[in-house]
Design a protein around this motif. Structure first.
Motif, PDB file in Angstrom:
ATOM      1  N   GLU A  56       0.848  -1.184   0.000  1.00 61.75           N
ATOM      2  CA  GLU A  56       0.000   0.000   0.000  1.00 61.75           C
ATOM      3  C   GLU A  56       0.884   1.235   0.000  1.00 61.75           C
ATOM      4  O   GLU A  56       1.977   1.251   0.581  1.00 61.75           O
ATOM      5  CB  GLU A  56      -0.900   0.012   1.235  1.00 61.75           C
ATOM      6  N   LYS A  57       0.386   2.280  -0.640  1.00 63.47           N
ATOM      7  CA  LYS A  57       1.108   3.555  -0.662  1.00 63.47           C
ATOM      8  C   LYS A  57       0.093   4.683  -0.626  1.00 63.47           C
ATOM      9  O   LYS A  57      -0.951   4.599  -1.278  1.00 63.47           O
ATOM     10  CB  LYS A  57       1.967   3.640  -1.930  1.00 63.47           C
ATOM     11  N   LYS A  58       0.390   5.724   0.177  1.00 62.87           N
ATOM     12  CA  LYS A  58      -0.538   6.848   0.301  1.00 62.87           C
ATOM     13  C   LYS A  58       0.157   8.160  -0.035  1.00 62.87           C
ATOM     14  O   LYS A  58       1.349   8.339   0.228  1.00 62.87           O
ATOM     15  CB  LYS A  58      -1.089   6.934   1.725  1.00 62.87           C
ATOM     16  N   ASP A  59      -0.621   9.069  -0.597  1.00 64.31           N
ATOM     17  CA  ASP A  59      -0.137  10.419  -0.849  1.00 64.31           C
ATOM     18  C   ASP A  59      -1.325  11.350  -0.681  1.00 64.31           C
ATOM     19  O   ASP A  59      -2.140  11.506  -1.577  1.00 64.31           O
ATOM     20  CB  ASP A  59       0.445  10.534  -2.260  1.00 64.31           C
ATOM     21  N   GLN A  60      -1.440  11.923   0.493  1.00 69.39           N
ATOM     22  CA  GLN A  60      -2.546  12.820   0.845  1.00 69.39           C
ATOM     23  C   GLN A  60      -3.874  12.101   0.658  1.00 69.39           C
ATOM     24  O   GLN A  60      -4.146  11.132   1.370  1.00 69.39           O
ATOM     25  CB  GLN A  60      -2.446  14.113   0.034  1.00 69.39           C
ATOM     26  N   ARG A  61      -4.730  12.535  -0.275  1.00 68.03           N
ATOM     27  CA  ARG A  61      -6.058  11.933  -0.418  1.00 68.03           C
ATOM     28  C   ARG A  61      -6.061  10.701  -1.331  1.00 68.03           C
ATOM     29  O   ARG A  61      -7.105  10.103  -1.566  1.00 68.03           O
ATOM     30  CB  ARG A  61      -7.039  12.968  -0.980  1.00 68.03           C
ATOM     31  N   ILE A  62      -4.917  10.349  -1.842  1.00 67.77           N
ATOM     32  CA  ILE A  62      -4.833   9.249  -2.808  1.00 67.77           C
ATOM     33  C   ILE A  62      -4.059   8.085  -2.195  1.00 67.77           C
ATOM     34  O   ILE A  62      -3.029   8.302  -1.545  1.00 67.77           O
ATOM     35  CB  ILE A  62      -4.140   9.718  -4.095  1.00 67.77           C
TER      36      ILE A  62
END
Lengths: 112, 114
Positions: A56-62
């Protein structure tokens, strides 16, 4: 060769809701999975990517999730805004083959 | 940096005519590729190149030729245009790095073949 499927083809959500786009790939050797956003009249632009050694990877709202066993990966957009309206493409690549294969795209509409 | 540039933006051809779509990048990227975009079909890879003097076929190469004489330029040639080649064409480039694979796309060329 690699084949990438993407669902849904169109998606409408209310502003503030979440949107989820799902993709499957066929080549178990693929190890790089980017997501591109294409606004009307423009070329696609990378928004997030994930490699096969990460779940899993997150970047703010994505956020993007990857299930290598099932050969599935998904894009999650939270708190959607009207400017998120665009066509989104998933893709798969085996980095030593140099071929990036795209899914057919999802047209996302965020209704204010 | 100008990034990836494509010319022309729009083109109308008659069946049987030939033309070259131009693509250039100023980021010193080794990898360049051409895609066509049709409604409901996504982006389909036509040809790609991993460096000057090296090209290879993608998913839909028939009817198209490419060459890569310099790192910067990757022209796409239609030898005898057909209505089935009506599409939007995108050129893209990237580094060949196993840790950095982001492709940068040009603005596209909209081609109509009558």
């Amino acid at each position: 060769g690699e084949n990438v499927e993407q669902h849904p083809s169109t998606l409408s959500v209310q502003e503030g809701d979440s949107a989820v786009i799902k993709c499957t790939y066929s080549d178990s050797a693929s190890n790089y999975f980017p997501w591109y956003k294409q606004e009307l009249g423009k070329g696609p632009q990378l928004i997030i990517d994930i490699r096969s050694n990460v779940g899993e990877k997150k970047d703010q709202r994505i956020a993007v999730t990857l299930n290598k066993t099932a050969k599935h990966f998904s894009l999650h957009i939270t708190e959607t805004q009207p400017e998120d309206s665009a066509v989104y493409f998933c893709a798969a690549m085996e980095t030593s083959y140099d071929k990036v294969i795209f899914g057919p795209g999802t047209s996302l509409s965020v209704i204010p | 940096n100008a990034g990836v540039t494509q010319t022309p933006k729009f083109q109308v051809l008659k069946t049987g005519q030939s033309m070259t779509l131009q693509c250039a990048q100023d980021m010193n990227h080794e990898y360049m590729s051409w895609y066509r975009q049709d409604p409901g079909m996504g982006l389909r890879l036509i040809h790609y190149s991993v460096g000057a003097g090296i090209t290879d076929q993608g998913e839909v190469p028939n009817g198209y030729n490419v060459s890569r004489s310099t790192t910067e330029d990757f022209p796409l040639r239609l030898l005898s245009a057909a209505p089935s080649q009506t599409s939007v064409y995108f050129c893209a480039s990237s580094f060949r790095d196993s840790n950095y694979n982001e492709q940068f796309f040009g603005p596209g060329t909209r081609l109509t073949v009558l």
